[in-house]
Design a protein around this motif. Structure first.
Motif, PDB file in Angstrom:
ATOM      1  N   ALA A   1       0.851  -1.210  -0.067  1.00 36.28           N
ATOM      2  CA  ALA A   1       0.038  -0.052   0.048  1.00 36.28           C
ATOM      3  C   ALA A   1       0.855   1.177   0.020  1.00 36.28           C
ATOM      4  O   ALA A   1       1.976   1.078   0.415  1.00 36.28           O
ATOM      5  N   PRO A   2       0.454   2.225  -0.610  1.00 36.44           N
ATOM      6  CA  PRO A   2       1.069   3.423  -0.706  1.00 36.44           C
ATOM      7  C   PRO A   2       1.818   4.038   0.795  1.00 36.44           C
ATOM      8  O   PRO A   2       2.703   4.670   0.895  1.00 36.44           O
ATOM      9  N   ASP A   3       0.925   3.948   1.742  1.00 36.18           N
ATOM     10  CA  ASP A   3       1.208   4.372   3.151  1.00 36.18           C
ATOM     11  C   ASP A   3       2.158   3.200   3.984  1.00 36.18           C
ATOM     12  O   ASP A   3       2.531   3.413   5.315  1.00 36.18           O
ATOM     13  N   GLU A   4       2.384   2.380   3.378  1.00 31.70           N
ATOM     14  CA  GLU A   4       3.036   1.034   4.155  1.00 31.70           C
ATOM     15  C   GLU A   4       4.484   1.356   4.365  1.00 31.70           C
ATOM     16  O   GLU A   4       5.261   1.869   3.247  1.00 31.70           O
ATOM     17  N   LEU A   5       5.325   1.036   5.396  1.00 29.18           N
ATOM     18  CA  LEU A   5       6.442   1.376   5.695  1.00 29.18           C
ATOM     19  C   LEU A   5       7.480   0.553   4.919  1.00 29.18           C
ATOM     20  O   LEU A   5       7.067  -0.658   4.682  1.00 29.18           O
ATOM     21  N   LEU A   6       8.490   0.998   4.172  1.00 30.57           N
ATOM     22  CA  LEU A   6       9.200   0.108   3.296  1.00 30.57           C
ATOM     23  C   LEU A   6       9.875  -0.796   3.983  1.00 30.57           C
ATOM     24  O   LEU A   6      10.179  -1.946   3.695  1.00 30.57           O
ATOM     25  N   ASN A   7      10.379  -0.768   5.249  1.00 32.79           N
ATOM     26  CA  ASN A   7      10.976  -1.752   6.381  1.00 32.79           C
ATOM     27  C   ASN A   7      10.068  -3.119   6.144  1.00 32.79           C
ATOM     28  O   ASN A   7      10.523  -4.220   5.985  1.00 32.79           O
TER      29      ASN A   7
ATOM     30  N   GLY B   1      -6.705  -0.614  -5.527  1.00 32.35           N
ATOM     31  CA  GLY B   1      -7.114  -1.577  -6.538  1.00 32.35           C
ATOM     32  C   GLY B   1      -6.313  -1.400  -7.877  1.00 32.35           C
ATOM     33  O   GLY B   1      -6.301  -2.130  -8.847  1.00 32.35           O
ATOM     34  N   ARG B   2      -5.626  -0.169  -7.980  1.00 36.79           N
ATOM     35  CA  ARG B   2      -4.756   0.108  -9.212  1.00 36.79           C
ATOM     36  C   ARG B   2      -3.334   0.381  -8.888  1.00 36.79           C
ATOM     37  O   ARG B   2      -2.944   0.590  -7.768  1.00 36.79           O
ATOM     38  N   LEU B   3      -2.624   0.074  -9.812  1.00 37.43           N
ATOM     39  CA  LEU B   3      -1.087   0.307  -9.918  1.00 37.43           C
ATOM     40  C   LEU B   3      -1.065   1.736  -9.553  1.00 37.43           C
ATOM     41  O   LEU B   3      -0.983   2.460 -10.308  1.00 37.43           O
ATOM     42  N   GLY B   4      -0.390   2.103  -8.447  1.00 39.46           N
ATOM     43  CA  GLY B   4      -0.004   3.621  -8.398  1.00 39.46           C
ATOM     44  C   GLY B   4       1.442   3.810  -8.417  1.00 39.46           C
ATOM     45  O   GLY B   4       1.708   4.981  -8.450  1.00 39.46           O
ATOM     46  N   GLY B   5       2.336   2.665  -8.463  1.00 39.81           N
ATOM     47  CA  GLY B   5       3.823   3.001  -8.612  1.00 39.81           C
ATOM     48  C   GLY B   5       4.525   1.606  -8.432  1.00 39.81           C
ATOM     49  O   GLY B   5       3.835   0.736  -8.166  1.00 39.81           O
TER      50      GLY B   5
END
Length: 95
Positions: free
Chosen positions: A29-35, A55-59
């Motif tokens: 998810a966009p707000d999930e921590l990279l770690n 549900g859409r590719l954001g990056g």
């Protein structure tokens, strides 16, 4: 890449034929921590990380993106120059 495209036997392969199935991809998810996402990489997924937003590719996060981030955190610059203004920015893009 043009030489790869010129290989005759590859001309009949579709992108679908060579793509990694979504079920074998690492999703975040966009707000999930990279770690936390990196900790999951060994659990069957891998790079790149597909960032899904409603549900859409954001990056897409690539190994290059992570390498730039690591260099930015360890040296202050993703490219060896000065860090972005205020020390914030997107490594490899704003640095």
């Amino acid at each position: 890449m043009r030489r790869l495209a010129a290989v005759a036997s590859w001309r009949q392969e579709s992108v679908r034929d060579v793509a990694t199935p979504l079920s074998q991809s690492t999703l975040a998810a966009p707000d999930e921590l990279l770690n936390s996402v990196l900790e999951r990489l060994g659990a069957g997924g891998g790079l790149p990380i597909l960032v899904m937003d409603d549900g859409r590719l954001g990056g897409i996060v690539t190994a290059h993106d992570i390498d730039c981030l690591f260099r930015w955190h360890t040296t202050g610059s993703a490219r060896g120059g000065a860090p972005a203004a205020g020390g914030v920015g997107r490594p490899g893009i704003d640095a």
